[in-house]
Design a protein around this motif. Structure first.
Motif, PDB file in Angstrom:
ATOM      1  N   ALA A 100      31.226  27.046   6.812  1.00 49.07           N
ATOM      2  CA  ALA A 100      30.357  26.922   7.888  1.00 49.07           C
ATOM      3  C   ALA A 100      31.346  26.966   9.317  1.00 49.07           C
ATOM      4  N   LEU A 101      32.484  26.388   9.075  1.00 49.89           N
ATOM      5  CA  LEU A 101      33.410  26.173  10.429  1.00 49.89           C
ATOM      6  C   LEU A 101      33.847  27.650  10.733  1.00 49.89           C
ATOM      7  N   ASP A 102      34.404  28.608   9.878  1.00 43.71           N
ATOM      8  CA  ASP A 102      34.682  29.864   9.896  1.00 43.71           C
ATOM      9  C   ASP A 102      33.906  30.595  10.740  1.00 43.71           C
ATOM     10  N   ARG A 103      32.516  30.541  10.152  1.00 41.18           N
ATOM     11  CA  ARG A 103      31.340  31.501  10.739  1.00 41.18           C
ATOM     12  C   ARG A 103      31.351  30.859  12.301  1.00 41.18           C
ATOM     13  N   PHE A 104      31.344  29.678  12.544  1.00 35.14           N
ATOM     14  CA  PHE A 104      31.101  29.112  13.798  1.00 35.14           C
ATOM     15  C   PHE A 104      32.257  29.387  14.693  1.00 35.14           C
ATOM     16  N   MET A 105      33.398  29.377  14.096  1.00 37.26           N
ATOM     17  CA  MET A 105      34.898  29.812  15.240  1.00 37.26           C
ATOM     18  C   MET A 105      35.028  31.413  15.376  1.00 37.26           C
ATOM     19  N   ASP A 106      34.337  31.950  14.565  1.00 36.69           N
ATOM     20  CA  ASP A 106      34.283  33.483  14.688  1.00 36.69           C
ATOM     21  C   ASP A 106      33.278  33.872  16.027  1.00 36.69           C
ATOM     22  N   LYS A 107      32.318  33.091  16.206  1.00 40.07           N
ATOM     23  CA  LYS A 107      31.377  33.091  17.186  1.00 40.07           C
ATOM     24  C   LYS A 107      31.601  32.559  18.414  1.00 40.07           C
ATOM     25  N   VAL A 108      32.276  31.541  18.580  1.00 38.73           N
ATOM     26  CA  VAL A 108      32.295  30.627  19.605  1.00 38.73           C
ATOM     27  C   VAL A 108      32.989  31.285  20.979  1.00 38.73           C
ATOM     28  N   PRO A 109      32.316  31.317  22.334  1.00 35.64           N
ATOM     29  CA  PRO A 109      32.960  31.887  23.168  1.00 35.64           C
ATOM     30  C   PRO A 109      34.222  31.555  23.537  1.00 35.64           C
ATOM     31  N   ASP A 110      35.160  32.389  24.184  1.00 32.04           N
ATOM     32  CA  ASP A 110      36.306  32.070  24.781  1.00 32.04           C
ATOM     33  C   ASP A 110      36.606  30.931  25.879  1.00 32.04           C
ATOM     34  N   HIS A 111      35.481  30.753  26.408  1.00 34.85           N
ATOM     35  CA  HIS A 111      35.656  29.851  27.573  1.00 34.85           C
ATOM     36  C   HIS A 111      35.543  28.460  27.020  1.00 34.85           C
ATOM     37  N   VAL A 112      35.054  28.111  25.780  1.00 34.86           N
ATOM     38  CA  VAL A 112      34.679  26.962  25.340  1.00 34.86           C
ATOM     39  C   VAL A 112      36.028  26.331  24.499  1.00 34.86           C
ATOM     40  N   VAL A 113      36.368  25.005  24.646  1.00 29.49           N
ATOM     41  CA  VAL A 113      37.202  24.232  23.855  1.00 29.49           C
ATOM     42  C   VAL A 113      36.382  23.673  22.998  1.00 29.49           C
ATOM     43  N   VAL A 114      36.991  24.134  21.827  1.00 30.82           N
ATOM     44  CA  VAL A 114      36.595  23.311  20.541  1.00 30.82           C
ATOM     45  C   VAL A 114      37.550  22.070  20.136  1.00 30.82           C
ATOM     46  N   VAL A 115      36.730  21.036  20.045  1.00 27.75           N
ATOM     47  CA  VAL A 115      37.567  19.874  19.459  1.00 27.75           C
ATOM     48  C   VAL A 115      37.128  19.350  18.243  1.00 27.75           C
ATOM     49  N   LEU A 116      37.977  19.574  17.119  1.00 31.68           N
ATOM     50  CA  LEU A 116      37.519  18.963  16.042  1.00 31.68           C
ATOM     51  C   LEU A 116      38.027  17.549  15.711  1.00 31.68           C
ATOM     52  N   ASP A 117      37.233  16.617  15.730  1.00 31.37           N
ATOM     53  CA  ASP A 117      37.601  15.194  15.554  1.00 31.37           C
ATOM     54  C   ASP A 117      37.434  15.017  14.108  1.00 31.37           C
ATOM     55  N   GLU A 118      38.874  14.738  13.693  1.00 31.18           N
ATOM     56  CA  GLU A 118      39.159  14.590  12.090  1.00 31.18           C
ATOM     57  C   GLU A 118      39.611  13.160  12.024  1.00 31.18           C
ATOM     58  N   ALA A 119      39.093  12.214  12.582  1.00 29.15           N
ATOM     59  CA  ALA A 119      39.573  10.894  12.466  1.00 29.15           C
ATOM     60  C   ALA A 119      39.811  10.287  10.881  1.00 29.15           C
ATOM     61  N   TYR A 120      38.703  10.989  10.143  1.00 27.94           N
ATOM     62  CA  TYR A 120      38.493  10.580   8.679  1.00 27.94           C
ATOM     63  C   TYR A 120      39.000  11.715   7.906  1.00 27.94           C
ATOM     64  N   TYR A 121      39.455  12.524   8.255  1.00 22.80           N
ATOM     65  CA  TYR A 121      40.130  13.844   7.471  1.00 22.80           C
ATOM     66  C   TYR A 121      40.817  13.542   6.283  1.00 22.80           C
ATOM     67  N   GLU A 122      41.598  12.379   6.044  1.00 23.24           N
ATOM     68  CA  GLU A 122      42.357  12.091   4.787  1.00 23.24           C
ATOM     69  C   GLU A 122      41.563  11.423   3.820  1.00 23.24           C
ATOM     70  N   PHE A 123      40.164  11.142   4.107  1.00 23.53           N
ATOM     71  CA  PHE A 123      39.462  10.587   3.015  1.00 23.53           C
ATOM     72  C   PHE A 123      38.530  11.624   2.237  1.00 23.53           C
ATOM     73  N   LEU A 124      38.732  13.087   2.728  1.00 24.69           N
ATOM     74  CA  LEU A 124      38.169  13.976   1.912  1.00 24.69           C
ATOM     75  C   LEU A 124      38.909  14.605   0.739  1.00 24.69           C
ATOM     76  N   ASP A 125      38.267  14.760  -0.259  1.00 24.18           N
ATOM     77  CA  ASP A 125      39.094  15.315  -1.549  1.00 24.18           C
ATOM     78  C   ASP A 125      39.522  16.723  -1.305  1.00 24.18           C
ATOM     79  N   ASN A 126      38.855  17.594  -0.517  1.00 20.67           N
ATOM     80  CA  ASN A 126      39.258  19.042  -0.478  1.00 20.67           C
ATOM     81  C   ASN A 126      39.045  19.250   1.144  1.00 20.67           C
ATOM     82  N   PRO A 127      40.022  18.586   1.980  1.00 23.06           N
ATOM     83  CA  PRO A 127      39.704  18.932   3.490  1.00 23.06           C
ATOM     84  C   PRO A 127      39.783  20.175   3.885  1.00 23.06           C
ATOM     85  N   PRO A 128      39.194  20.757   4.713  1.00 21.23           N
ATOM     86  CA  PRO A 128      39.118  22.015   5.458  1.00 21.23           C
ATOM     87  C   PRO A 128      40.346  22.269   6.077  1.00 21.23           C
ATOM     88  N   ASP A 129      40.951  23.626   6.063  1.00 24.46           N
ATOM     89  CA  ASP A 129      42.234  23.869   6.571  1.00 24.46           C
ATOM     90  C   ASP A 129      41.869  24.478   8.066  1.00 24.46           C
TER      91      ASP A 129
END
Length: 286
Positions: A100-129
Motif C-alpha cells: 500500500a505504501l509503494d502504491r501511495f508513494m508512486d502517486k504522491v505529487p512532488d510538492h508534498v513532503v511525506v512524513v512516515l512516523d515510525e515511532a513504533y517501527y521496532e515492534f513490527l515482526d516484518n517492518p516495511p522497507d
C-alpha cells in the motif's frame, strides 16, 4: 546511526524527541494558508503543529481505524505541503502494508513532503522497507525515536532520516544544542543493545496477546494492535480513566482523538498487565 541504516551523516537530524522534528518540519515547509493531510484518528500533534504555523489540517476518514491511503491521496490539493502517515499508528496500533505504501508513494505529487512516523517501527515482526524511499531520493522523512522500544522517553531523543536536501533544511530550523550529550550517549548505547530490544519486544508481544485475550473474554471491542498498546472500547473513557487512576493504574482517555468511548492501554510487565485487567474488571463490573 548512519552506519546502522546505511545512510550519510547529512541524511540524519536529531531532535529533542521525534516530536521536535515534527515541529522542525513545520518550520521548514509550512506557511499560513498551507494544508497538512492526516488520518482522522492519528497522532494529535500533527494537527497541533499545523495550527501553530497557520496551516489547515485535512483529516481523512480512516475506516476500521486504518489509514486510507487512496483517500489521503485524493485529499491532496495544490496547497498541501505535508502528509503524515503513522505506521504503526498512534493511538490505534494499526498498520499499512509495504504494498500500500509503494502504491501511495508512486502517486504522491512532488510538492508534498511525506512524513512516515515510525515511532513504533521496532515492534513490527516484518517492518516495511521505508528506507528505500530515502535511498531513492523521494520527498520523504522517516521519524523514529528512542522513547519506545529502548525505553529512553525521559531523555528526549529522536531522529529523522531523509534525502540530504530535506534534512539540510531541517538543520537550518533547529536550535544548535537541541539534543544533549547525555541523551546522545544513551541513544548510542540503546541502538547497540539489541538484546534489550529483543527482550522488550518479546515482553510486549506476550503482554499484548494477554491483554487482547482478556478483552475478548470480557466482551470488550478492541483494535488488534501491532504496537506496545491496545485501543479498547470501555464506555465512558474519561470516567474509566479517572477511576483507574484513583486505583493507581494509568491508562489514556481518547476523547481528544474523537474516540470518547475508548481508552488506550500500554503493555507493561505481566504483573502490571494482570493488575490492569483486574482493576478494569472491577470498574466495569465484569
Amino acid at each position: 546511526m548512519a552506519n546502522k541504516f546505511g545512510v550519510t551523516l547529512g541524511q540524519i537530524v536529531l531532535g529533542n524527541g521525534s516530536n521536535e522534528i515534527i515541529e522542525l518540519i513545520g518550520h521548514a515547509f509550512l506557511r499560513e494558508g498551507d494544508q497538512v493531510v492526516t488520518a482522522e484518528h492519528a497522532f494529535v500533534v500533527y494537527k497541533l503543529m499545523a495550527t501553530l504555523f497557520g496551516a489547515e489540517t485535512i483529516e481523512v476518514p480512516d475506516p476500521g481505524l486504518v489509514h486510507d491511503l487512496d483517500a489521503m491521496l485524493a485529499a491532496i490539493t495544490p496547497r498541501t505541503r505535508e502528509l503524515f502517515i503513522a505506521n504503526p499508528n498512534n493511538p490505534t496500533g494499526t498498520v499499512v502494508s509495504m504494498e500500500a505504501l509503494d502504491r501511495f508513494m508512486d502517486k504522491v505529487p512532488d510538492h508534498v513532503v511525506v512524513v512516515l512516523d515510525e515511532a513504533y517501527y521496532e515492534f513490527l515482526d516484518n517492518p516495511p522497507d521505508t528506507m528505500k524511499y530515502v535511498r531513492e531520493g523521494r520527498n520523504v522523512i522517516l521519524l523514529r525515536t528512542f522513547s519506545k522500544i529502548q525505553g529512553l522517553a525521559g531523555l528526549r531523543i529522536g531522529y529523522g532520516i531523509g534525502p540530504e536536501e530535506l534534512i539540510t533544511v531541517l538543520h537550518k530550523t533547529r536550535q544548535p544544542f537541541n539534543a544533549n550529550a547525555i541523551a546522545q550517549a544513551g541513544a548510542v548505547a540503546g541502538l547497540a543493545d539489541e538484546e534489550h530490544q529483543n527482550r522488550t519486544k518479546q515482553i510486549t508481544d506476550e503482554g499484548r496477546t494477554y491483554l487482547q485475550d482478556e478483552f475478548g473474554k470480557m466482551g470488550l471491542e478492541f483494535v488488534p494492535s501491532y504496537a506496545n498498546f491496545v485501543l479498547v472500547k470501555v464506555g465512558d473513557g474519561n470516567l474509566v480513566f479517572q477511576k483507574m487512576l484513583d486505583k493507581g493504574v494509568i491508562v489514556r482517555a481518547m476523547a481528544e482523538y474523537k474516540l470518547p468511548d475508548w481508552v488506550r492501554i500500554s503493555v507493561g510487565t505481566m504483573e502490571q498487565n494482570q493488575r490492569c485487567i483486574a482493576t478494569l474488571k472491577g470498574i466495569l463490573g465484569k
